[in-house]
Design an enzyme around this catalytic site. Structure first.
Site, PDB file in Angstrom:
ATOM      1  N   LYS A 147       0.837  -1.208   0.000  1.00 49.09           N
ATOM      2  CA  LYS A 147       0.000   0.000   0.000  1.00 49.09           C
ATOM      3  C   LYS A 147       0.875   1.264   0.000  1.00 49.09           C
ATOM      4  O   LYS A 147       0.545   2.271  -0.646  1.00 49.09           O
ATOM      5  CB  LYS A 147      -0.929  -0.014   1.221  1.00 49.09           C
ATOM      6  CG  LYS A 147      -1.770   1.231   1.394  1.00 49.09           C
ATOM      7  CD  LYS A 147      -2.816   1.431   0.308  1.00 49.09           C
ATOM      8  CE  LYS A 147      -3.488   2.784   0.458  1.00 49.09           C
ATOM      9  NZ  LYS A 147      -4.536   3.039  -0.503  1.00 49.09           N
ATOM     10  N   LYS A 159      -0.169  11.583   5.624  1.00 51.48           N
ATOM     11  CA  LYS A 159       0.178  10.482   6.534  1.00 51.48           C
ATOM     12  C   LYS A 159       0.857   9.351   5.760  1.00 51.48           C
ATOM     13  O   LYS A 159       1.894   8.823   6.163  1.00 51.48           O
ATOM     14  CB  LYS A 159      -1.112   9.987   7.200  1.00 51.48           C
ATOM     15  CG  LYS A 159      -0.975   8.735   7.998  1.00 51.48           C
ATOM     16  CD  LYS A 159      -2.000   7.637   7.818  1.00 51.48           C
ATOM     17  CE  LYS A 159      -3.032   7.644   6.794  1.00 51.48           C
ATOM     18  NZ  LYS A 159      -3.649   6.398   6.429  1.00 51.48           N
TER      19      LYS A 159
HETATM   20  P1  NAD Z   1     -12.393   8.857   7.237  1.00 53.30           P
HETATM   21  O1  NAD Z   1     -11.737   9.859   8.100  1.00 53.30           O
HETATM   22  O2  NAD Z   1     -13.500   9.256   6.324  1.00 53.30           O
HETATM   23  O3  NAD Z   1     -12.983   7.653   8.149  1.00 53.30           O
HETATM   24  C1  NAD Z   1     -12.415   7.201   9.354  1.00 53.30           C
HETATM   25  C2  NAD Z   1     -13.562   7.029  10.344  1.00 53.30           C
HETATM   26  O4  NAD Z   1     -13.055   6.480  11.561  1.00 53.30           O
HETATM   27  C3  NAD Z   1     -14.249   8.349  10.709  1.00 53.30           C
HETATM   28  O5  NAD Z   1     -15.638   8.220  10.442  1.00 53.30           O
HETATM   29  C4  NAD Z   1     -13.948   8.533  12.201  1.00 53.30           C
HETATM   30  O6  NAD Z   1     -15.035   9.130  12.898  1.00 53.30           O
HETATM   31  C5  NAD Z   1     -13.742   7.106  12.640  1.00 53.30           C
HETATM   32  N1  NAD Z   1     -12.918   6.949  13.822  1.00 53.30           N
HETATM   33  C6  NAD Z   1     -11.734   7.549  14.105  1.00 53.30           C
HETATM   34  N2  NAD Z   1     -11.250   7.090  15.283  1.00 53.30           N
HETATM   35  C7  NAD Z   1     -12.155   6.187  15.748  1.00 53.30           C
HETATM   36  C8  NAD Z   1     -12.228   5.357  16.895  1.00 53.30           C
HETATM   37  N3  NAD Z   1     -11.267   5.396  17.819  1.00 53.30           N
HETATM   38  N4  NAD Z   1     -13.299   4.544  17.025  1.00 53.30           N
HETATM   39  C9  NAD Z   1     -14.287   4.527  16.087  1.00 53.30           C
HETATM   40  N5  NAD Z   1     -14.273   5.276  14.980  1.00 53.30           N
HETATM   41  C10 NAD Z   1     -13.216   6.099  14.818  1.00 53.30           C
HETATM   42  O7  NAD Z   1     -11.235   8.132   6.442  1.00 53.30           O
HETATM   43  P2  NAD Z   1     -11.356   7.188   5.144  1.00 53.30           P
HETATM   44  O8  NAD Z   1     -11.148   8.022   3.926  1.00 53.30           O
HETATM   45  O9  NAD Z   1     -12.540   6.306   5.267  1.00 53.30           O
HETATM   46  O10 NAD Z   1     -10.007   6.342   5.331  1.00 53.30           O
HETATM   47  C11 NAD Z   1      -9.892   5.282   6.268  1.00 53.30           C
HETATM   48  C12 NAD Z   1      -8.565   4.560   6.011  1.00 53.30           C
HETATM   49  O11 NAD Z   1      -8.559   4.046   4.664  1.00 53.30           O
HETATM   50  C13 NAD Z   1      -7.336   5.473   6.130  1.00 53.30           C
HETATM   51  O12 NAD Z   1      -6.272   4.766   6.687  1.00 53.30           O
HETATM   52  C14 NAD Z   1      -7.060   5.853   4.688  1.00 53.30           C
HETATM   53  O13 NAD Z   1      -5.693   6.196   4.496  1.00 53.30           O
HETATM   54  C15 NAD Z   1      -7.461   4.592   3.965  1.00 53.30           C
HETATM   55  N6  NAD Z   1      -7.882   4.745   2.552  1.00 53.30           N
HETATM   56  C16 NAD Z   1      -8.708   5.773   2.169  1.00 53.30           C
HETATM   57  C17 NAD Z   1      -9.088   5.885   0.832  1.00 53.30           C
HETATM   58  C18 NAD Z   1      -9.969   7.009   0.335  1.00 53.30           C
HETATM   59  O14 NAD Z   1     -10.038   7.224  -0.895  1.00 53.30           O
HETATM   60  N7  NAD Z   1     -10.675   7.737   1.191  1.00 53.30           N
HETATM   61  C19 NAD Z   1      -8.645   4.952  -0.106  1.00 53.30           C
HETATM   62  C20 NAD Z   1      -7.858   3.895   0.328  1.00 53.30           C
HETATM   63  C21 NAD Z   1      -7.481   3.811   1.662  1.00 53.30           C
END
Ligand code: NAD
Length: 298
Positions: free
Chosen positions: A175, A243
């Site tokens: 990744k 990050k």
């Molecule tokens: P996001 O910020 O939209 O979602 C993360 C969620 O986790 C939020 O809703 C937040 O409220 C919740 N959260 C945070 N701490 C928490 C806790 N302690 N307990 C419960 N809930 C908690 O982020 P995202 O875009 O969904 O990304 C999530 C992961 O996937 C990241 O590591 C990101 O790098 C990865 N990712 C994102 C994408 C993208 O296009 N958005 C693509 C591939 C990978």
């Protein structure tokens, strides 16, 4: 497998639609998110809402985490001492962390699980919000092969290209390489769009023909339309790519590998964030190239 109970923690941009797709595939999904309105979306999609991570994983066969960063995953799965999710799980339960985190943290989570008979996979994804909605994500999985095979039906419900790439941590390493390629390509797409504009070329037509040649890429296809429309609603937040490029540069340094262009892109992403764009889509790299070129509209 149709009745497998899944505890899903982190229902944001990616986790929300992924959990909804697991419901559609017939799994019993109980979700928890720190901000409760996101849990309500899962309930509307046919899942169950939980008021805590502990409640979400009660009786789960498989636990999935989709959280922002390494400390978030560590605090949910390990807690401080013995109060994390892993300590609550029965032996034989599988944890699939689908967040993008540091490979060394993924390895330590796998070791913590192994002590309790809990299989832990690092299975980060690529494909963005649309891939999560369409259940077409690429899933790069690290961990024990038997645990991976057992979790495969769950991964099949959220992804299309699912590959076991090696032992614990290997998924996160792949990744990191993914984020290096996406970040570098996106910066060059941004530079090309500003360059085309400065020469008075119709950018939409230019993108159409570029997409059919060697310059074509999934990054160009999926990101250029929103960039041309100056729509920077995430998508993938600059904060998260910042990050990830931190993970890439640290892991490259650890391995003694030179990534000069990657290091520059990491600096540019950090600069974009420092200018207040952390919550924007990473396509906002375009704004920075415009500014550097004296062509900023706002
Ligand atoms: P996001 O910020 O939209 O979602 C993360 C969620 O986790 C939020 O809703 C937040 O409220 C919740 N959260 C945070 N701490 C928490 C806790 N302690 N307990 C419960 N809930 C908690 O982020 P995202 O875009 O969904 O990304 C999530 C992961 O996937 C990241 O590591 C990101 O790098 C990865 N990712 C994102 C994408 C993208 O296009 N958005 C693509 C591939 C990978």
């Amino acid at each position: 497998m149709a009745m497998t109970a899944i505890g899903f923690i982190g229902l944001g941009v990616m986790g929300g639609p992924m959990a909804a797709n697991l419901v559609k595939a017939g799994f019993e999904v109980t979700g928890y998110n720190r901000s409760p309105e996101k849990t309500q979306r899962l309930v509307a999609a046919g899942g169950r809402g939980a008021a805590s991570a502990a409640e979400a994983v009660e009786g789960a066969d498989v636990v999935i985490t989709m959280l922002p960063d390494s400390p978030d995953v560590e605090s949910v799965l390990l807690g401080s001492g013995d109060d994390g999710v892993i300590a609550r799980l029965a032996a034989g339960t599988t944890v699939v962390d689908m967040s993008t985190i540091r490979p060394d943290v993924a390895r330590s989570l796998a070791a913590a699980g192994a002590q309790r008979g809990v299989g832990v996979l690092d299975a980060p994804v690529s494909g963005g919000e649309q891939g999560a909605i369409d259940a077409t994500l690429s899933v790069m999985a690290g961990g024990d092969a038997a645990t991976f095979e057992a979790a495969r039906p769950v991964l099949d419900a959220v992804g299309k290209t699912i590959v076991h790439v090696g032992p614990a941590g290997a998924g996160q390493t792949v990744k990191a390489a993914n984020q290096l390629i996406v970040g570098g390509t996106l910066q060059l797409v941004a530079e090309a769009l500003v360059f085309l504009d400065a020469h008075g070329v119709d950018r939409a037509r230019a993108v159409e023909v570029l997409a059919g040649g060697l310059a074509g890429s999934a990054v160009l296809d999926r990101k250029a339309p929103a960039m041309l429309a100056a729509n920077f609603r995430p998508g993938f937040r600059v904060d998260l790519h910042h990050k990830d490029l931190g993970i890439v540069t640290a892991a490259a340094r650890e391995a003694g590998v030179a990534i000069p262009v990657g290091a520059l892109v990491a600096t540019l992403m950090g600069s974009l964030r420092a200018q207040g764009h952390g919550d924007h889509d990473h396509g906002a790299l375009l704004l920075q190239v415009e500014r550097l070129s004296g062509r900023a509209s706002a």
